[in-house]
Design an enzyme around this catalytic site. Structure first.
Site, PDB file in Angstrom:
ATOM      1  N   GLU A  95     -10.890  39.420  54.386  1.00 24.04           N
ATOM      2  CA  GLU A  95      -9.761  38.585  54.824  1.00 24.04           C
ATOM      3  C   GLU A  95      -8.529  38.895  53.973  1.00 24.04           C
ATOM      4  O   GLU A  95      -8.653  39.299  52.809  1.00 24.04           O
ATOM      5  CB  GLU A  95     -10.193  37.111  54.684  1.00 24.04           C
ATOM      6  N   ASP A  96      -7.345  38.699  54.544  1.00 25.33           N
ATOM      7  CA  ASP A  96      -6.121  38.919  53.777  1.00 25.33           C
ATOM      8  C   ASP A  96      -5.936  37.840  52.714  1.00 25.33           C
ATOM      9  O   ASP A  96      -5.668  38.130  51.554  1.00 25.33           O
ATOM     10  CB  ASP A  96      -4.892  38.990  54.702  1.00 25.33           C
ATOM     11  N   ASP A  99      -6.506  30.598  52.181  1.00 28.14           N
ATOM     12  CA  ASP A  99      -5.475  29.576  52.028  1.00 28.14           C
ATOM     13  C   ASP A  99      -6.182  28.216  52.049  1.00 28.14           C
ATOM     14  O   ASP A  99      -6.741  27.797  51.036  1.00 28.14           O
ATOM     15  CB  ASP A  99      -4.462  29.767  53.153  1.00 28.14           C
ATOM     16  N   THR A 100      -6.226  27.537  53.188  1.00 32.76           N
ATOM     17  CA  THR A 100      -6.995  26.284  53.254  1.00 32.76           C
ATOM     18  C   THR A 100      -8.490  26.568  53.178  1.00 32.76           C
ATOM     19  O   THR A 100      -9.267  25.693  52.813  1.00 32.76           O
ATOM     20  CB  THR A 100      -6.711  25.533  54.567  1.00 32.76           C
ATOM     21  N   THR A 103     -10.540  29.034  57.988  1.00 31.75           N
ATOM     22  CA  THR A 103     -10.952  30.199  58.783  1.00 31.75           C
ATOM     23  C   THR A 103     -12.247  30.797  58.233  1.00 31.75           C
ATOM     24  O   THR A 103     -13.207  31.027  58.985  1.00 31.75           O
ATOM     25  CB  THR A 103      -9.848  31.285  58.752  1.00 31.75           C
ATOM     26  N   LYS A 127      -5.082  31.542  47.466  1.00 31.26           N
ATOM     27  CA  LYS A 127      -4.094  30.480  47.228  1.00 31.26           C
ATOM     28  C   LYS A 127      -4.877  29.183  47.004  1.00 31.26           C
ATOM     29  O   LYS A 127      -4.981  28.332  47.883  1.00 31.26           O
ATOM     30  CB  LYS A 127      -3.214  30.351  48.484  1.00 31.26           C
ATOM     31  N   ASP A 155       2.070  38.564  57.840  1.00 31.73           N
ATOM     32  CA  ASP A 155       3.262  38.504  58.695  1.00 31.73           C
ATOM     33  C   ASP A 155       4.046  37.203  58.593  1.00 31.73           C
ATOM     34  O   ASP A 155       3.565  36.192  58.074  1.00 31.73           O
ATOM     35  CB  ASP A 155       2.833  38.638  60.159  1.00 31.73           C
TER      36      ASP A 155
HETATM   37  P1  5GP Z   1      -6.792  29.557  56.092  1.00 31.32           P
HETATM   38  O1  5GP Z   1      -5.802  28.429  55.947  1.00 31.32           O
HETATM   39  O2  5GP Z   1      -7.718  29.310  57.231  1.00 31.32           O
HETATM   40  O3  5GP Z   1      -7.481  29.840  54.796  1.00 31.32           O
HETATM   41  O4  5GP Z   1      -5.932  30.865  56.434  1.00 31.32           O
HETATM   42  C1  5GP Z   1      -5.660  31.199  57.762  1.00 31.32           C
HETATM   43  C2  5GP Z   1      -4.685  32.313  57.891  1.00 31.32           C
HETATM   44  O5  5GP Z   1      -3.390  31.806  57.602  1.00 31.32           O
HETATM   45  C3  5GP Z   1      -4.838  33.508  56.981  1.00 31.32           C
HETATM   46  O6  5GP Z   1      -5.792  34.420  57.408  1.00 31.32           O
HETATM   47  C4  5GP Z   1      -3.456  34.106  57.094  1.00 31.32           C
HETATM   48  O7  5GP Z   1      -3.379  34.908  58.243  1.00 31.32           O
HETATM   49  C5  5GP Z   1      -2.578  32.866  57.265  1.00 31.32           C
HETATM   50  N1  5GP Z   1      -1.874  32.575  56.005  1.00 31.32           N
HETATM   51  C6  5GP Z   1      -2.173  31.692  55.053  1.00 31.32           C
HETATM   52  N2  5GP Z   1      -1.288  31.735  54.030  1.00 31.32           N
HETATM   53  C7  5GP Z   1      -0.403  32.712  54.370  1.00 31.32           C
HETATM   54  C8  5GP Z   1       0.755  33.256  53.716  1.00 31.32           C
HETATM   55  O8  5GP Z   1       1.179  32.900  52.605  1.00 31.32           O
HETATM   56  N3  5GP Z   1       1.420  34.258  54.404  1.00 31.32           N
HETATM   57  C9  5GP Z   1       0.997  34.719  55.608  1.00 31.32           C
HETATM   58  N4  5GP Z   1       1.721  35.689  56.177  1.00 31.32           N
HETATM   59  N5  5GP Z   1      -0.089  34.210  56.246  1.00 31.32           N
HETATM   60  C10 5GP Z   1      -0.777  33.233  55.622  1.00 31.32           C
END
Ligand code: 5GP
Length: 173
Positions: A95-96, A99-100, A103, A127, A155
């Protein structure tokens, strides 16, 4: 729209990606791996990572998007599922950014039901401050502050993915 100076430079990213690949190579010694790229954001990281992993592997791709509904829940929609059968296989989810965590938490559960031998998670960015769902990050590249970042696959409105470095994104006022 303003892209600040690099938070992570090309050199820092490439060095860390090689370190992660070396660790993965060691950990999976003697095993075959299915490396799963979580589209779209991880495509660049994934391509760089797998070319440095030195165990036999197959690649596969999953595409999904997450919607955070409240402070403690989220929903994930799978747009494209895996093509490989992962039963009894070692799966590495790539995964890139965590964040929360919604996913990765969802995908992990979703794929667990198919009976893999193991599932591990590799995220380039972490994060931590924003985490809602606890997820085991087996391999993490960099801890970053709670800022929106772009570049190296990440992006804003599907733009800036082609930047070779990672920068903090600000909407101009
Ligand atoms: P989750 O909140 O489920 O951990 O992250 C879901 C998706 O939100 C990540 O895969 C990513 O594509 C997008 N995302 C979260 N934080 C960032 C950020 O700082 N920049 C970008 N471009 N996308 C983010």
């Amino acid at each position: 729209m303003v892209i600040g100076k690099p938070l992570l430079t090309v050199e820092q990213i490439q060095k860390r990606v090689r370190e992660l690949a070396d660790k993965i190579t060691k950990d999976y010694n003697g095993k075959e791996l299915i490396a799963v790229c979580i589209l779209n954001g991880a495509f660049m990281f994934f391509a760089d990572l797998v070319r440095h992993i030195r165990v036999p592997l197959k690649v596969d791709f999953v595409s999904c998007s997450s919607y955070v509904k409240t402070d403690t829940t989220g929903e994930v929609k799978v747009h494209q599922d895996l093509r490989e059968d992962i039963k009894d296989k070692h799966v590495l989810l790539v995964e890139d950014i965590a964040d929360t965590g919604v996913t990765l938490n969802f995908l992990r559960e979703h794929l667990m039901q198919r009976g893999p031998a193991s599932i591990k998670i590799c995220a380039l960015l972490d994060k931590k401050e924003r985490r809602i769902a606890e997820i085991p990050l087996d391999y993490a590249g960099f801890s970053i502050p709670n800022k929106y970042v772009v570049g190296y696959g990440l992006d804003y409105s599907n733009r800036f993915r082609n930047l070779p470095y990672i920068a903090i994104f600000k909407k101009s006022t």
